[in-house]
Design a protein around this motif. Structure first.
Motif, mmCIF file in Angstrom:
data_model
loop_
_atom_site.group_PDB
_atom_site.id
_atom_site.type_symbol
_atom_site.label_atom_id
_atom_site.label_comp_id
_atom_site.label_asym_id
_atom_site.label_seq_id
_atom_site.Cartn_x
_atom_site.Cartn_y
_atom_site.Cartn_z
ATOM 1 N N LEU A 13 0.837 -1.204 0.000
ATOM 2 C CA LEU A 13 0.000 0.000 0.000
ATOM 3 C C LEU A 13 0.869 1.248 0.000
ATOM 4 O O LEU A 13 1.979 1.259 0.565
ATOM 5 N N ASP B 71 1.020 5.459 1.037
ATOM 6 C CA ASP B 71 0.503 6.268 2.147
ATOM 7 C C ASP B 71 -0.910 6.758 1.836
ATOM 8 O O ASP B 71 -1.175 7.297 0.738
ATOM 9 N N GLN C 42 -3.489 4.966 1.350
ATOM 10 C CA GLN C 42 -4.260 3.977 0.594
ATOM 11 C C GLN C 42 -4.771 2.897 1.543
ATOM 12 O O GLN C 42 -4.060 2.456 2.438
ATOM 13 N N SER C 43 -6.011 2.459 1.348
ATOM 14 C CA SER C 43 -6.588 1.412 2.190
ATOM 15 C C SER C 43 -6.514 0.065 1.480
ATOM 16 O O SER C 43 -6.305 -0.001 0.253
ATOM 17 N N ILE C 44 -6.719 -0.988 2.245
ATOM 18 C CA ILE C 44 -6.652 -2.329 1.678
ATOM 19 C C ILE C 44 -7.762 -2.560 0.647
ATOM 20 O O ILE C 44 -7.620 -3.364 -0.273
ATOM 21 N N ASN C 45 -8.857 -1.828 0.780
ATOM 22 C CA ASN C 45 -9.982 -2.001 -0.146
ATOM 23 C C ASN C 45 -9.675 -1.480 -1.543
ATOM 24 O O ASN C 45 -10.263 -1.949 -2.527
ATOM 25 N N ASP C 46 -8.819 -0.468 -1.660
ATOM 26 C CA ASP C 46 -8.469 0.045 -2.985
ATOM 27 C C ASP C 46 -7.014 -0.259 -3.335
ATOM 28 O O ASP C 46 -6.342 0.505 -4.043
ATOM 29 N N SER C 47 -6.523 -1.384 -2.825
ATOM 30 C CA SER C 47 -5.158 -1.809 -3.126
ATOM 31 C C SER C 47 -5.006 -2.115 -4.609
ATOM 32 O O SER C 47 -5.955 -2.528 -5.294
#
Length: 353
Positions: A159, A161, A163-168
């Motif tokens: 990821l 900075d 960025q979340s795991i959902n929009d990886s």
């Protein structure tokens, strides 16, 4: 007159000889009585000394066991068992040493020349049979360092900075990591095992599978994700690292002592490890599989501008030899001026001794 003198002399000689024989017989009886008393005295002396020695030895052993109990070497039940064993051993030693003393004295008395005293060297009451050795501490403590074969595997991702795991940019299920290595665990303190240092050498394989039919493209110093012109059956980017992990491990342990061996067992105990790792990126590769009319496979071993030096934080929570394991690379995957993205992993770790 001459005959009377000869007869008188004969009577006087007979009386003198009789008196001498009686005196000799009386002295022999007195000597024999004195010899018997001396033999009895020697036996009693040796038995007394031998018995006292075993009692003193038992006392010292009991004191040592009590000290070991206070220091945590033995559990209470094990200490009581050791005391009973020591008392039984002392009683058997006393019985055997008394039998040896009696036999030794009987043999010496039987072989004594008539008219001589029985002379035996007491030597502090010990019977030297050629097997006396200095007493050694038979306690064997478990080695402070042990080693394990380590295998870890699970999910991998990266990821930037904010960025979340959902929009990886990478597939959650398809991106995986694998680690294999050797680890040593050293007990920090001599008489307790609540703190350990775990260190070793590991080979890490971190895999990333880009989403949306993309792949990595290197253009000079810049590495970016770009859409592939054909439908990709496979797009996988892998980084291989050789690292030295170091963890501080804490947790309860069982203080066990069996057959003179002291063990600081962490079997079936919860363990928490926290630390990090540092090493080198030793290779990277990208594999692509697609169909442009023919089945195609591409293996690209370009540098992709990855950082050569890798380092990060890691930790685990384990029960027995199985742990929940996590690691996070503090170094960005790609060097400047590329966007900083950091690799991280979550999975299982197995320590096999």
């Amino acid at each position: 007159m001459k005959s009377i003198i000869i007869y008188f002399a004969f009577l006087l000689s007979s009386f003198a000889i009789g008196s001498l024989e009686a005196q000799e017989e009386r002295e022999q009886k007195e000597f024999n009585l004195d010899s018997v008393a001396r033999v009895r005295e020697i036996k009693e002396q040796k038995i007394k000394i031998a018995t006292q020695e075993e009692k003193d030895r038992l006392k010292k052993e009991i004191e040592k066991i009590n000290k070991d109990l206070e220091s945590g070497w033995y559990e209470k039940e094990e200490a009581e068992k050791k005391k009973k064993e020591a008392a039984k051993l002392a009683a058997e030693n006393i019985r055997n040493r008394i039998a040896i003393i009696e036999n030794e004295v009987d043999i010496a008395e039987r072989n004594r020349e008539p008219g001589t005293y029985l002379e035996l060297k007491l030597s502090k009451g010990k019977i030297n049979l050629g097997i006396d050795k200095p007493e050694k501490d038979q306690r064997i403590e478990e080695k402070r360092t042990k080693n394990d074969f380590v295998i870890a595997f699970g999910f991998n991702n990266a990821l930037a900075d904010g960025q979340s795991i959902n929009d990886s940019d990478f597939k959650l299920a398809g991106s995986r990591f694998f680690e294999i290595g050797w680890a040593w665990t050293t007990r920090v303190f001599e008489n307790t095992n609540w703190l350990r240092i775990k260190y070793g050498l590991s080979f890490q394989l971190n895999g990333l599978k880009p989403t949306d039919n993309r792949y990595f493209v290197q253009n000079g110093d810049v590495t970016r994700l770009d859409e592939f012109e054909y439908d990709l059956d496979k797009s996988k980017f892998r980084m291989d690292n050789l690292v030295v992990p170091i963890h501080f491990e804490i947790g309860p342990y069982a203080n066990r002592s069996t057959d003179g061996h002291r063990r600081f067992s962490t079997e079936d105990q919860i363990k928490i490890g926290f630390g990090g790792y540092a090493g080198f990126n030793i290779g990277e590769r990208q594999k692509l599989k697609f169909n442009d009319g023919d089945d195609q496979k591409i293996k690209d071993k370009s540098s992709f501008n990855t950082n050569e030096f890798v380092y990060g934080l890691s930790g685990y929570l384990s029960f027995g030899g199985t742990a929940l394991y996590a690691k996070y690379d503090l170094n960005p995957i790609f060097s400047s001026p590329n966007t900083e993205i950091h690799n991280f992993s979550l999975g299982l770790r197995l320590d096999i001794d």
